[in-house]
Design a protein around this motif. Sequence first.
Motif, PDB file in Angstrom:
ATOM      1  N   ARG A   1       0.883  -1.240   0.072  1.00  9.89           N
ATOM      2  CA  ARG A   1      -0.061  -0.089  -0.120  1.00  9.89           C
ATOM      3  C   ARG A   1       0.806   1.089   0.155  1.00  9.89           C
ATOM      4  NH1 ARG A   1      -4.357  -1.274   3.363  1.00  9.89           N
ATOM      5  NH2 ARG A   1      -5.622  -1.399   1.501  1.00  9.89           N
ATOM      6  N   VAL A   2       0.490   2.363  -0.771  1.00  7.72           N
ATOM      7  CA  VAL A   2       1.327   3.153  -0.988  1.00  7.72           C
ATOM      8  C   VAL A   2       0.492   4.616  -1.255  1.00  7.72           C
ATOM      9  CG1 VAL A   2       3.226   1.932  -2.105  1.00  7.72           C
ATOM     10  CG2 VAL A   2       1.394   2.954  -3.759  1.00  7.72           C
ATOM     11  N   GLY A   3       1.189   5.656  -1.361  1.00 11.32           N
ATOM     12  CA  GLY A   3       0.545   6.927  -1.551  1.00 11.32           C
ATOM     13  C   GLY A   3       1.233   7.730  -2.390  1.00 11.32           C
ATOM     14  N   VAL A   4       0.617   8.735  -3.183  1.00 11.49           N
ATOM     15  CA  VAL A   4       0.993   9.886  -4.129  1.00 11.49           C
ATOM     16  C   VAL A   4       0.321  10.995  -3.821  1.00 11.49           C
ATOM     17  CG1 VAL A   4       1.065  10.636  -6.586  1.00 11.49           C
ATOM     18  CG2 VAL A   4       1.190   7.817  -5.855  1.00 11.49           C
ATOM     19  N   GLY A   5       1.061  12.333  -3.691  1.00  8.42           N
ATOM     20  CA  GLY A   5       0.454  13.500  -3.263  1.00  8.42           C
ATOM     21  C   GLY A   5       0.705  14.321  -4.452  1.00  8.42           C
ATOM     22  N   CYS A   6       0.984  15.439  -4.153  1.00  9.04           N
ATOM     23  CA  CYS A   6       0.774  16.712  -4.969  1.00  9.04           C
ATOM     24  C   CYS A   6       1.681  16.751  -6.136  1.00  9.04           C
ATOM     25  CB  CYS A   6       0.777  18.051  -4.182  1.00  9.04           C
ATOM     26  SG  CYS A   6      -0.469  18.324  -2.890  1.00  9.04           S
TER      27      CYS A   6
ATOM     28  N   THR B   1       6.429  18.844 -11.280  1.00  8.11           N
ATOM     29  CA  THR B   1       5.405  18.232 -12.031  1.00  8.11           C
ATOM     30  C   THR B   1       4.143  18.090 -11.212  1.00  8.11           C
ATOM     31  OG1 THR B   1       6.867  17.498 -13.724  1.00  8.11           O
ATOM     32  CG2 THR B   1       4.566  16.620 -13.886  1.00  8.11           C
ATOM     33  N   PRO B   2       3.079  18.692 -11.503  1.00 12.79           N
ATOM     34  CA  PRO B   2       2.100  18.240 -10.479  1.00 12.79           C
ATOM     35  C   PRO B   2       1.260  17.275 -10.793  1.00 12.79           C
ATOM     36  CG  PRO B   2       1.474  20.058 -12.081  1.00 12.79           C
ATOM     37  CD  PRO B   2       2.792  20.077 -12.420  1.00 12.79           C
ATOM     38  N   THR B   3       0.647  16.573  -9.892  1.00 17.59           N
ATOM     39  CA  THR B   3      -0.137  15.256 -10.035  1.00 17.59           C
ATOM     40  C   THR B   3      -1.195  15.380 -11.260  1.00 17.59           C
ATOM     41  OG1 THR B   3       0.430  14.641  -7.847  1.00 17.59           O
ATOM     42  CG2 THR B   3      -1.236  13.433  -9.026  1.00 17.59           C
ATOM     43  N   TYR B   4      -1.660  16.457 -11.397  1.00 23.84           N
ATOM     44  CA  TYR B   4      -2.734  16.768 -12.623  1.00 23.84           C
ATOM     45  C   TYR B   4      -2.496  18.281 -12.851  1.00 23.84           C
ATOM     46  CZ  TYR B   4      -5.792  19.029  -8.965  1.00 23.84           C
ATOM     47  OH  TYR B   4      -6.246  19.963  -7.948  1.00 23.84           O
ATOM     48  N   ASN B   5      -3.112  18.435 -14.294  1.00 22.34           N
ATOM     49  CA  ASN B   5      -2.983  19.599 -14.797  1.00 22.34           C
ATOM     50  C   ASN B   5      -1.631  20.268 -15.104  1.00 22.34           C
ATOM     51  OD1 ASN B   5      -4.776  21.923 -15.922  1.00 22.34           O
ATOM     52  ND2 ASN B   5      -3.465  23.337 -14.569  1.00 22.34           N
ATOM     53  N   GLY B   6      -0.841  19.183 -15.155  1.00 23.21           N
ATOM     54  CA  GLY B   6       0.940  19.421 -15.771  1.00 23.21           C
ATOM     55  C   GLY B   6       1.234  18.644 -16.826  1.00 23.21           C
ATOM     56  N   ARG B   7       2.329  18.786 -17.255  1.00 19.33           N
ATOM     57  CA  ARG B   7       2.685  18.101 -18.410  1.00 19.33           C
ATOM     58  C   ARG B   7       3.866  17.153 -17.863  1.00 19.33           C
ATOM     59  NH1 ARG B   7      -0.169  17.900 -23.142  1.00 19.33           N
ATOM     60  NH2 ARG B   7      -1.590  19.786 -23.091  1.00 19.33           N
ATOM     61  N   ASP B   8       4.081  15.889 -18.437  1.00 12.01           N
ATOM     62  CA  ASP B   8       4.952  14.912 -18.192  1.00 12.01           C
ATOM     63  C   ASP B   8       6.173  15.378 -18.867  1.00 12.01           C
ATOM     64  OD1 ASP B   8       6.692  12.492 -19.141  1.00 12.01           O
ATOM     65  OD2 ASP B   8       5.427  11.831 -17.244  1.00 12.01           O
ATOM     66  N   ARG B   9       7.564  15.448 -18.089  1.00 16.66           N
ATOM     67  CA  ARG B   9       8.750  16.089 -18.610  1.00 16.66           C
ATOM     68  C   ARG B   9       9.320  15.278 -19.407  1.00 16.66           C
ATOM     69  NH1 ARG B   9       9.563  19.203 -13.755  1.00 16.66           N
ATOM     70  NH2 ARG B   9      11.367  20.021 -14.303  1.00 16.66           N
ATOM     71  N   HIS B  10       8.792  13.909 -19.749  1.00 17.81           N
ATOM     72  CA  HIS B  10       9.440  13.077 -20.825  1.00 17.81           C
ATOM     73  C   HIS B  10       8.696  13.132 -22.065  1.00 17.81           C
ATOM     74  CE1 HIS B  10      12.104  11.607 -17.760  1.00 17.81           C
ATOM     75  NE2 HIS B  10      11.065  11.551 -16.896  1.00 17.81           N
ATOM     76  N   ASP B  11       7.250  12.784 -22.005  1.00 26.18           N
ATOM     77  CA  ASP B  11       6.544  12.793 -23.239  1.00 26.18           C
ATOM     78  C   ASP B  11       5.641  14.018 -23.557  1.00 26.18           C
ATOM     79  OD1 ASP B  11       4.347  12.194 -21.578  1.00 26.18           O
ATOM     80  OD2 ASP B  11       4.681  10.232 -21.753  1.00 26.18           O
ATOM     81  N   GLN B  12       5.535  15.013 -22.716  1.00 28.26           N
ATOM     82  CA  GLN B  12       4.943  16.035 -22.643  1.00 28.26           C
ATOM     83  C   GLN B  12       3.493  16.007 -22.650  1.00 28.26           C
ATOM     84  OE1 GLN B  12       6.267  19.121 -22.464  1.00 28.26           O
ATOM     85  NE2 GLN B  12       8.055  17.764 -22.034  1.00 28.26           N
ATOM     86  N   LEU B  13       2.928  14.623 -22.431  1.00 29.59           N
ATOM     87  CA  LEU B  13       1.419  14.313 -22.334  1.00 29.59           C
ATOM     88  C   LEU B  13       0.734  15.061 -20.832  1.00 29.59           C
ATOM     89  CD1 LEU B  13       1.236  10.614 -23.522  1.00 29.59           C
ATOM     90  CD2 LEU B  13       0.629  12.775 -24.554  1.00 29.59           C
TER      91      LEU B  13
END
Length: 349
Positions: free
Chosen positions: A84-89, A113-125
């Motif tokens: 069991r794990v967690g992911v934050g902001c 890089t925010p968990t949402y409303n951001g862009r992946d640093r590698h593929d820009q998705l």
Amino acid sequence: MSEVKGYAATSELSGLAPFSFRRRELRPDDVSIEIEYCGVCHTDIHFAENDWGRTNYPVVPGHEIIGKVVAVGNDVSQFTVGQRVGVGCMVDSCRQCASCGQGLEQYCREGMTPTYNGRDRHDQLPTFGGYSDGIVVAERFVVRVPDSLDPAAAAPLLCAGITTYSPLKHYGVKPGDKVGVIGMGGLGHMGVKFARALGAEVTLFTRSRAKEAEARKQGADHVVISTDPDQMAAAREQFDFLLDTIPVPHDLNPYLDTLAVDGMHILVGLIEPIEPTIHSRALIAKRRILTGSLIGGMPETQEVLDFCAEHNITCDIEMLDMADINKAYERMKQGDVKYRFVIDMKTLK
């Protein structure tokens, strides 16, 4: 790539509705997580409704994520399937600047890089958050959830918890200090619990007399009604720290006057211009400090979960079905939640 189900807003007025999208294939350092619970932060509303003018639609909110590992990349060493794990902001940073090197990824020079409303640093998705049944995150940005913590109640610790814990620890709150917590919402009630656990004498500042009994239940030693001139006058020059959790513009001047010499007013809730203007006399005359704090880095996020397990601290929550998220947003706007909604992701299925 794997297809997941979630809820997204597609415009400022759309509300949230079912939305399917694809998560990336595992990179060598990735952890794939089946989401069990996701807390609902007021920031989620701001982005869903574009209150800050920087939402990229569609947006899948959610940055208080608890789940179980279902797969790991070849280079992952910290996590195993079933854990069991967690992911934050945040889900990434440059990992190379001075801040990242100190485990302060939230202050990454290039921007986290925010968990949402951001862009992946590698593929820009686009990054999509925890209002979904699964997420893929780099190992560095995943934390372990101690077995003794209730997983649903632990979810808000990944934002509300770390946001209030980090400044109290960074600025050295210790037994005997006098700490005032301003506001009694999701952040405020956690601030009361943490300050108490650190040994401080805790006072809640609130506008509502109805919250006095609840504040004492949460661990406050004293309550000051901030709209009562006599109570505010009696509180002058009493506090070593103020943890200000109010998320909307408010007058800081009366609160600054309650700080002792060298006292510190810490902003963690307000991300807008300060209005009305602060009178510099309140700072200069008593060498007071006005500062702010943003969530916490990854080592400290793990630390807060371990601290909560040790001290039996969790967030007070109300469980939520995914289909009721828009009703929950309206209730949150009215302050009608004690103190955090948490979505049970089984209801998404």
